[in-house]
Design a protein around this motif. Structure first.
Motif, PDB file in Angstrom:
ATOM      1  N   ARG A 139       0.862  -1.191   0.000  1.00  0.00           N
ATOM      2  CA  ARG A 139       0.000   0.000   0.000  1.00  0.00           C
ATOM      3  C   ARG A 139       0.893   1.233   0.000  1.00  0.00           C
ATOM      4  O   ARG A 139       1.779   1.361   0.860  1.00  0.00           O
TER       5      ARG A 139
ATOM      6  N   GLU B  93       1.033   4.011   1.278  1.00  0.00           N
ATOM      7  CA  GLU B  93       0.452   4.800   2.363  1.00  0.00           C
ATOM      8  C   GLU B  93       0.950   6.244   2.308  1.00  0.00           C
ATOM      9  O   GLU B  93       2.134   6.494   2.059  1.00  0.00           O
TER      10      GLU B  93
ATOM     11  N   ILE C 249       7.390  -0.560  12.214  1.00  0.00           N
ATOM     12  CA  ILE C 249       6.721  -1.504  11.303  1.00  0.00           C
ATOM     13  C   ILE C 249       5.203  -1.511  11.491  1.00  0.00           C
ATOM     14  O   ILE C 249       4.526  -2.411  11.015  1.00  0.00           O
ATOM     15  N   PHE C 250       4.653  -0.486  12.173  1.00  0.00           N
ATOM     16  CA  PHE C 250       3.198  -0.447  12.371  1.00  0.00           C
ATOM     17  C   PHE C 250       2.472  -0.213  11.043  1.00  0.00           C
ATOM     18  O   PHE C 250       1.525  -0.899  10.703  1.00  0.00           O
TER      19      PHE C 250
ATOM     20  N   THR D 176       3.507   0.262   7.121  1.00  0.00           N
ATOM     21  CA  THR D 176       4.584   0.242   6.139  1.00  0.00           C
ATOM     22  C   THR D 176       3.994   0.123   4.744  1.00  0.00           C
ATOM     23  O   THR D 176       2.790  -0.121   4.595  1.00  0.00           O
TER      24      THR D 176
ATOM     25  N   GLN E 127       0.283 -10.064   5.331  1.00  0.00           N
ATOM     26  CA  GLN E 127      -1.012 -10.292   5.971  1.00  0.00           C
ATOM     27  C   GLN E 127      -1.234 -11.790   6.161  1.00  0.00           C
ATOM     28  O   GLN E 127      -0.737 -12.604   5.381  1.00  0.00           O
TER      29      GLN E 127
ATOM     30  N   ILE F 205      -4.844  -4.298  15.178  1.00  0.00           N
ATOM     31  CA  ILE F 205      -3.867  -5.265  14.663  1.00  0.00           C
ATOM     32  C   ILE F 205      -4.545  -6.302  13.768  1.00  0.00           C
ATOM     33  O   ILE F 205      -3.909  -6.938  12.953  1.00  0.00           O
ATOM     34  N   GLU F 206      -5.866  -6.448  13.949  1.00  0.00           N
ATOM     35  CA  GLU F 206      -6.602  -7.422  13.128  1.00  0.00           C
ATOM     36  C   GLU F 206      -8.019  -6.921  12.905  1.00  0.00           C
ATOM     37  O   GLU F 206      -8.595  -6.268  13.768  1.00  0.00           O
ATOM     38  N   GLY F 207      -8.561  -7.255  11.740  1.00  0.00           N
ATOM     39  CA  GLY F 207      -9.958  -6.945  11.470  1.00  0.00           C
ATOM     40  C   GLY F 207     -10.749  -8.246  11.335  1.00  0.00           C
ATOM     41  O   GLY F 207     -10.290  -9.188  10.694  1.00  0.00           O
TER      42      GLY F 207
ATOM     43  N   SER G 153      -8.475 -10.843   9.267  1.00  0.00           N
ATOM     44  CA  SER G 153      -7.318 -10.304   8.544  1.00  0.00           C
ATOM     45  C   SER G 153      -6.354  -9.651   9.521  1.00  0.00           C
ATOM     46  O   SER G 153      -6.647  -8.614  10.109  1.00  0.00           O
ATOM     47  N   VAL G 154      -5.208 -10.296   9.690  1.00  0.00           N
ATOM     48  CA  VAL G 154      -4.264  -9.798  10.692  1.00  0.00           C
ATOM     49  C   VAL G 154      -2.929  -9.480  10.028  1.00  0.00           C
ATOM     50  O   VAL G 154      -2.474 -10.206   9.151  1.00  0.00           O
ATOM     51  N   GLY G 155      -2.337  -8.376  10.429  1.00  0.00           N
ATOM     52  CA  GLY G 155      -1.040  -7.980   9.889  1.00  0.00           C
ATOM     53  C   GLY G 155       0.064  -8.700  10.642  1.00  0.00           C
ATOM     54  O   GLY G 155       0.106  -8.683  11.875  1.00  0.00           O
TER      55      GLY G 155
ATOM     56  N   ARG H  71       2.513  -6.030  12.097  1.00  0.00           N
ATOM     57  CA  ARG H  71       1.914  -5.329  13.235  1.00  0.00           C
ATOM     58  C   ARG H  71       1.855  -6.228  14.462  1.00  0.00           C
ATOM     59  O   ARG H  71       2.046  -5.779  15.591  1.00  0.00           O
TER      60      ARG H  71
END
Ligand code: ATP
Length: 452
Positions: A191, A193, A200-201, A203, A208, A278-280, A319-321, A324
């Motif tokens: 992304r 951004e 690394i929060f 980037t 993922q 950290i996760e959705g 969905s977790v990074g 992160r």
């Protein structure tokens, strides 16, 4: 979640420790670095891999209702039209005409309305220099084919999920899974951004770990609740403190138009950053499969044989990074403490033993009397089972400190008694307790304490 600042901001200290000890380096550092791209060093790659393994084991290997997938990063460009990313994966961007800095229009540091004379640039402090917001697509574009002009534009995926949706029927039919079932994958996402940062929060290149669970419409809220609870348990199993974890329910404004419900798992990163996603966990309804069915012209319906009916399943997404989560583990583990009887304190990375990059370090007390040889034999034996380190330089105190700082849960010392009675000292990183253990029982002793 309010930022109560219950935990201190340890980010700067972590960035320096991570570099010094080989966890994480800035990308292309010798050229001045690449903005918000990071490289994982020898210890970082182990920690991240351990986190990915735990996720893969809990989501795929230990379950008969989830299949694994490794879809390509490059996908047909129409995928991103169907998913809504071409039209809608945008952030509002504002530029300062004076200092050339860029901000997200909703950046809380901006005082006033961008594009009007009363706005103040948060960087150079000039008044009225911020442009009106323009929409900026976060997808990285590149070209497929040898001649740039005639080649087709292609995107680096901004999420891994679409690889799962387009393979939904391939996986279902090849594995003969029945709804409800899931597909999981771990992979890179990109992304562009606008305001990356916080180590690394956030980037521009990250990994993922995503799972889409396909369910019968009507059962979706049951599965949504199930996955919410499962995912929170997983984060706790990494050793993240319970009071640093929370759920954030998406408000009406935050909820995507197709989403039926969405919660973020948040972690308290400390300082002013505080609780962040950290996760959705999302209930996406049949939005994604409907879109791909429409855009591809291919039916993606599931055939429910016993009931002789066809339907488009609803999707519960987790969905977790990975980066992160790695940062959360590092922040959660970092502590500074004084040591009784010693003037110098110690820095400890209290990482859960099961994900610590090095499981044990072996030290000979002195470099003589057969101690190094015995320590080397122990090292060889243990190395066949898990990553270990051998260190014979400096005082024992210094060697302990070095291992504490990288999160090694156990230190094994071979001393004068060891060579005669075959026992060694095992020191626990957190309790500082020392136990005498028979050298030939070390592997069993450590396995029992490393945890699953
Ligand atoms: P944010 O609001 O923080 O930008 P998001 O809601 O866009 O995140 P999702 O699209 O739901 O994030 O992505 C799922 C997960 O992927 C996030 O919870 C996060 O852990 C991770 N993630 C997303 N963007 C980034 C990024 N730029 N850098 C690192 N991890 C990221």
């Amino acid at each position: 979640m309010p930022n109560t600042q219950k935990y201190p901001d340890v980010m700067d200290k972590l960035v320096s420790l991570a570099k010094r000890r080989g966890y994480i380096f800035q990308s292309s550092e010798i050229y001045g670095g690449t903005g918000s791209v990071w490289d994982y060093g020898p210890l970082g790659v182990e920690l991240k891999r351990n986190i990915k393994d735990r996720w893969w084991n809990s989501m795929v290997r230990s379950r008969d209702d989830i299949e694994g997938l490794d879809a390509a990063i490059l996908m047909h460009p129409r995928v991103w039209e169907a998913s809504g990313h071409v039209a809608g994966f945008t952030d509002p961007l504002v530029d300062c005409r004076q200092c050339k800095k860029r901000f997200r229009a909703d950046d809380p540091k901006i005082k006033g309305t961008p594009g009007t004379p009363d706005v103040t640039c948060p960087s150079c402090g000039n008044k009225g220099t911020l442009s009106a917001p323009r929409m900026f697509n976060l997808m990285f574009k590149t070209f497929m084919g040898p001649v740039e002009e005639s080649a087709s534009v292609i995107y680096l995926r901004p999420e891994t999920a679409q690889g799962i949706y387009v393979n939904f029927l391939n996986v279902q039919q090849s594995t003969r899974q029945k709804v409800p079932f899931g597909i999981a994958q771990i992979g890179k996402a990109f992304r562009n951004e606008i305001t990356p940062g916080n180590f690394i929060f956030r980037t521009r290149e990250f990994e993922q770990m995503e799972m889409q669970f396909f369910v019968k419409p009507g059962t979706d809220m049951h599965w949504f609740e199930y996955w919410k609870a499962e995912r929170m348990k997983w984060h706790q199993s990494l050793g993240l403190a319970a009071d640093r974890l929370d759920f954030h329910q998406h408000t009406k404004e935050e909820l995507a138009h197709y989403a039926r419900a969405a919660f973020d798992v948040q972690f308290d990163f400390g300082g002013t950053l505080g609780f962040q996603e950290i996760e959705g966990v999302h209930n996406r309804g049949d939005f994604d499969l409907t879109q791909h069915q429409t855009f591809s012209g291919k039916k993606l319906e599931y055939f429910d044989q016993p009931n002789n009916e066809r339907f488009l399943p609803y999707v519960i997404e987790t969905s977790v990074g990975c980066d992160r989560t790695t940062l959360a583990v590092l922040v959660n583990g970092y502590r500074e403490e004084s040591v009784e009887g010693e003037s110098e304190g110690r820095v400890v990375l209290g990482i859960h033993p099961s994900i610590a990059p090095i499981k044990a370090a072996i030290f000979p007390l002195t470099k003589k009397d057969g101690q190094p040889e015995m320590a080397r034999r122990i090292e060889t034996d243990l190395r066949a089972k898990f990553p270990v380190d051998y260190d014979e330089t400096g005082s024992i105190g210094k060697r302990y400190r070095r291992q504490d700082e990288v999160g090694t849960p156990f230190c094994i010392t071979v001393d004068t008694d060891s060579t005669s009675d075959g026992t060694v000292t095992v020191r626990d990183r957190d309790t500082l307790k020392q136990e005498r253990v028979a050298a030939d029982r070390l592997a069993v002793f450590l396995f029992e304490r490393l945890g699953a």
